[in-house]
Design a protein around this motif. Structure first.
Motif, mmCIF file in Angstrom:
data_model
loop_
_atom_site.group_PDB
_atom_site.id
_atom_site.type_symbol
_atom_site.label_atom_id
_atom_site.label_comp_id
_atom_site.label_asym_id
_atom_site.label_seq_id
_atom_site.Cartn_x
_atom_site.Cartn_y
_atom_site.Cartn_z
ATOM 1 N N PRO A 248 0.834 -1.203 0.000
ATOM 2 C CA PRO A 248 0.000 0.000 0.000
ATOM 3 C C PRO A 248 0.871 1.256 0.000
ATOM 4 C CG PRO A 248 -0.704 -1.524 1.699
ATOM 5 C CD PRO A 248 0.559 -2.054 1.136
ATOM 6 N N LEU A 249 0.329 2.363 -0.505
ATOM 7 C CA LEU A 249 1.108 3.596 -0.608
ATOM 8 C C LEU A 249 1.665 4.061 0.723
ATOM 9 C CD1 LEU A 249 -0.982 5.632 -3.203
ATOM 10 C CD2 LEU A 249 1.253 4.541 -3.521
ATOM 11 N N ALA A 250 0.932 3.844 1.798
ATOM 12 C CA ALA A 250 1.393 4.283 3.120
ATOM 13 C C ALA A 250 2.641 3.525 3.550
ATOM 14 C CB ALA A 250 0.284 4.109 4.140
ATOM 15 N N MET A 251 2.815 2.318 3.100
ATOM 16 C CA MET A 251 3.950 1.507 3.508
ATOM 17 C C MET A 251 5.117 1.582 2.539
ATOM 18 S SD MET A 251 1.994 -1.881 4.898
ATOM 19 C CE MET A 251 3.496 -2.646 5.458
ATOM 20 N N GLN A 252 4.974 2.226 1.400
ATOM 21 C CA GLN A 252 6.018 2.278 0.401
ATOM 22 C C GLN A 252 7.137 3.241 0.751
ATOM 23 O OE1 GLN A 252 4.575 2.853 -3.552
ATOM 24 N NE2 GLN A 252 3.340 1.000 -3.526
ATOM 25 N N ALA A 253 6.914 4.165 1.633
ATOM 26 C CA ALA A 253 7.954 5.137 1.995
ATOM 27 C C ALA A 253 8.983 4.462 2.810
ATOM 28 C CB ALA A 253 7.355 6.290 2.767
#
Length: 75
Positions: free
Chosen positions: A70-75
C-alpha cells in the motif's frame, strides 16, 4: 577519482589473471600469488564500486515487492 580507482582495480585483475593464464598454460609454471591478488582486487573493487553506486544513486533496485505494498507503507 573513485571511478578511476575502480577502473584501475579492474584492469589489474584482468592483467593478473591473464598473466597467470599465460604462465600456467604456455610456460608450464603457475604463479603462487595470482589467485590471492585477483581475489583482493575484486574484493576492493566490489566495495568501492558499491560505495560509488550508492553515492551516485545508481544502484539496481528491486521494486517488485515495494510496488505491491500500500502507498502508506512504500515510503
Amino acid at each position: 577519482m573513485l571511478g578511476a580507482i575502480c577502473a584501475a582495480l579492474l584492469a589489474a585483475t584482468v592483467l593478473v589473471t591473464f598473466v597467470a593464464l599465460i604462465f600456467r598454460y604456455v610456460i608450464g609454471s603457475s604463479l603462487s600469488w595470482s589467485f590471492e591478488a585477483s581475489l583482493a582486487f575484486l574484493t576492493y573493487l566490489t566495495f568501492l564500486g558499491c560505495y560509488l553506486a550508492m553515492r551516485k544513486n545508481a544502484h539496481l533496485k528491486v521494486e517488485v515487492l515495494v510496488a505491491r505494498l500500500p502507498l502508506a507503507m512504500q515510503a
